[in-house]
Design an enzyme around this catalytic site. Structure first.
Site, PDB file in Angstrom:
ATOM      1  N   HIS A  46       2.646   1.886  -3.336  1.00 34.57           N
ATOM      2  CA  HIS A  46       1.662   2.450  -4.270  1.00 34.57           C
ATOM      3  C   HIS A  46       1.489   3.940  -4.024  1.00 34.57           C
ATOM      4  O   HIS A  46       1.438   4.753  -4.961  1.00 34.57           O
ATOM      5  CB  HIS A  46       0.327   1.719  -4.114  1.00 34.57           C
ATOM      6  CG  HIS A  46      -0.740   2.229  -5.029  1.00 34.57           C
ATOM      7  ND1 HIS A  46      -2.053   2.391  -4.639  1.00 34.57           N
ATOM      8  CD2 HIS A  46      -0.692   2.639  -6.324  1.00 34.57           C
ATOM      9  CE1 HIS A  46      -2.754   2.867  -5.640  1.00 34.57           C
ATOM     10  NE2 HIS A  46      -1.957   3.018  -6.672  1.00 34.57           N
ATOM     11  N   HIS A  82     -20.053  -8.221 -17.053  1.00 35.43           N
ATOM     12  CA  HIS A  82     -18.705  -7.897 -17.525  1.00 35.43           C
ATOM     13  C   HIS A  82     -18.272  -8.872 -18.615  1.00 35.43           C
ATOM     14  O   HIS A  82     -17.673  -8.466 -19.625  1.00 35.43           O
ATOM     15  CB  HIS A  82     -17.734  -7.949 -16.345  1.00 35.43           C
ATOM     16  CG  HIS A  82     -16.308  -7.685 -16.725  1.00 35.43           C
ATOM     17  ND1 HIS A  82     -15.911  -6.595 -17.473  1.00 35.43           N
ATOM     18  CD2 HIS A  82     -15.165  -8.367 -16.447  1.00 35.43           C
ATOM     19  CE1 HIS A  82     -14.608  -6.618 -17.645  1.00 35.43           C
ATOM     20  NE2 HIS A  82     -14.120  -7.691 -17.041  1.00 35.43           N
ATOM     21  N   HIS A 135      -4.193  -8.272 -17.031  1.00 35.87           N
ATOM     22  CA  HIS A 135      -5.499  -7.951 -17.612  1.00 35.87           C
ATOM     23  C   HIS A 135      -5.817  -6.467 -17.426  1.00 35.87           C
ATOM     24  O   HIS A 135      -6.368  -5.821 -18.327  1.00 35.87           O
ATOM     25  CB  HIS A 135      -6.564  -8.820 -16.944  1.00 35.87           C
ATOM     26  CG  HIS A 135      -7.846  -8.913 -17.711  1.00 35.87           C
ATOM     27  ND1 HIS A 135      -7.902  -9.205 -19.050  1.00 35.87           N
ATOM     28  CD2 HIS A 135      -9.141  -8.757 -17.308  1.00 35.87           C
ATOM     29  CE1 HIS A 135      -9.162  -9.228 -19.447  1.00 35.87           C
ATOM     30  NE2 HIS A 135      -9.927  -8.943 -18.418  1.00 35.87           N
ATOM     31  N   GLU A 163       0.830  -1.206   0.000  1.00 34.07           N
ATOM     32  CA  GLU A 163       0.000   0.000   0.000  1.00 34.07           C
ATOM     33  C   GLU A 163       0.865   1.258   0.000  1.00 34.07           C
ATOM     34  O   GLU A 163       0.591   2.217  -0.733  1.00 34.07           O
ATOM     35  CB  GLU A 163      -0.925  -0.010   1.222  1.00 34.07           C
ATOM     36  CG  GLU A 163      -1.771   1.237   1.402  1.00 34.07           C
ATOM     37  CD  GLU A 163      -2.758   1.474   0.283  1.00 34.07           C
ATOM     38  OE1 GLU A 163      -3.319   2.581   0.226  1.00 34.07           O
ATOM     39  OE2 GLU A 163      -2.979   0.568  -0.549  1.00 34.07           O
ATOM     40  N   HIS A 175     -11.727   5.464  -8.402  1.00 30.47           N
ATOM     41  CA  HIS A 175     -10.271   5.642  -8.335  1.00 30.47           C
ATOM     42  C   HIS A 175      -9.603   4.945  -9.522  1.00 30.47           C
ATOM     43  O   HIS A 175      -8.674   5.496 -10.134  1.00 30.47           O
ATOM     44  CB  HIS A 175      -9.760   5.062  -7.014  1.00 30.47           C
ATOM     45  CG  HIS A 175      -8.363   5.463  -6.675  1.00 30.47           C
ATOM     46  ND1 HIS A 175      -7.885   6.742  -6.850  1.00 30.47           N
ATOM     47  CD2 HIS A 175      -7.320   4.756  -6.162  1.00 30.47           C
ATOM     48  CE1 HIS A 175      -6.623   6.812  -6.466  1.00 30.47           C
ATOM     49  NE2 HIS A 175      -6.256   5.611  -6.056  1.00 30.47           N
TER      50      HIS A 175
END
Length: 326
Positions: free
Chosen positions: A75, A244, A304, A72, A134
């Protein structure tokens, strides 16, 4: 450093942030640090005895998990660096008379909003609508930076290629379809619905009778202490996943159809873009199938996300080239 070179470097850095965000999310490390912008009140992950004692006093309901916390924080570090790069681009564009002005300002405003979304992701305990926003913000930033790069690097596409220019409305439609698919992917991931169906081509069991579209796409999911690992029931997550997947098939067909039409263009740039579009679609479909068959391996799932970002940039380029003034 010249502005185009700096923007190119920032584009690569933005892709790194997107991939790192996906890796953090898929590693269930989104709440590795329960506060923001630091981690348990520190600028780094606490590991000393006195730091852990402070954590125990101020965060009694949490236990420091160093691996997740560092994911975290890394990032956040690279996202903060990206913010500084965007600030430098803005300053350079404002100083250079011939450089674009409005677009860098828009990008700067977007990255400030992205920082706020990053904070809300933590403070709102991974609320899906915030997490998805986000993610979409990151893709939007990637696209706008790419457009800014194209604005600073003239394209050599013959203005007389009337056949290609007639495809502009179709290309815009394809871009809209792809954007919807990316949003659906973000909603699937933020609701932990990626493994709701583990068979092909659609889903196991009597899935048609269990579809719940109203619940699946409601941004309001009630009050919960945390949205980590999802709060929706199986049928609702399955609906998200199937939406999806089916829209993904439709998206692949439309994008390949557009690419085949572009292969007939006079411009070699457009033909190369068409080939790239076909390759990226094939790769994305293969990665999507692999995610289902192999039960969401981390490397493939992150790839992906990266593939979706590159697909978006390819469609943005095609639309920019076809719609720009000759």
């Amino acid at each position: 450093m010249r502005i185009p070179h700096l923007i190119k470097f920032t584009l690569v850095f933005t892709l790194m942030v997107i991939l790192m965000g996906a890796y953090t999310r898929l590693s269930d490390a989104g709440l590795g640090c329960p506060d923001w912008p630091g981690c348990y009140g520190h600028l780094t992950v606490p590991n000393e005895s006195h730091e852990l004692a402070k954590v125990e006093a101020h965060f009694p309901e949490h236990t420091v998990e160093p691996e997740k916390a560092w994911l975290e924080m890394i990032h956040r570090y690279i996202a903060g660096t990206l913010g500084l790069l965007v600030l430098v681009i803005l300053i350079l564009c404002l100083k250079q008379p011939s450089a674009p002005k409005k677009l860098p300002i828009l990008i700067s405003a977007l990255i400030i909003f992205q920082a706020a979304l990053g904070m809300w992701t933590v403070t709102m305990k991974l609320m899906p609508i915030v997490v998805m926003s986000h993610l979409i913000g990151g893709f939007s930033l990637f696209s706008l930076l790419f457009i800014l790069y194209l604005r600073t690097k003239p394209l050599r596409i013959p203005g007389g290629d009337l056949y290609a220019r007639k495809l502009a409305p179709i290309a815009a439609f394809g871009l809209a379809v792809l954007v919807i698919q990316i949003i659906l992917g973000g909603w699937t991931s933020s609701n932990y619905a990626a493994l709701a169906c583990t068979t092909l081509p659609i889903c196991e069991g009597n899935w048609v009778d269990n579809l719940r579209f109203a619940d699946a796409f409601s941004p309001f999911q009630g009050n919960h202490p945390s949205f980590e690992f999802g709060v929706l029931d199986y049928a609702t997550r399955m609906t998200i996943h199937i939406s999806h997947r089916i829209w993904g098939v439709l998206t692949a067909i439309i994008l390949v159809w557009i690419a085949i039409k572009l292969l007939k263009a006079q411009s070699s740039t457009m033909r190369k873009s068409a080939f790239l579009l076909i390759l990226l679609v094939i790769a994305q479909v293969a990665l999507g199938i692999s995610n289902v068959v192999m039960h969401l391996p981390l490397g493939i799932a992150v790839s992906h996300n990266g593939g979706a970002a590159l697909l978006l940039l390819t469609m943005v380029f095609i639309n920019y080239a076809l719609w720009r003034k000759a």
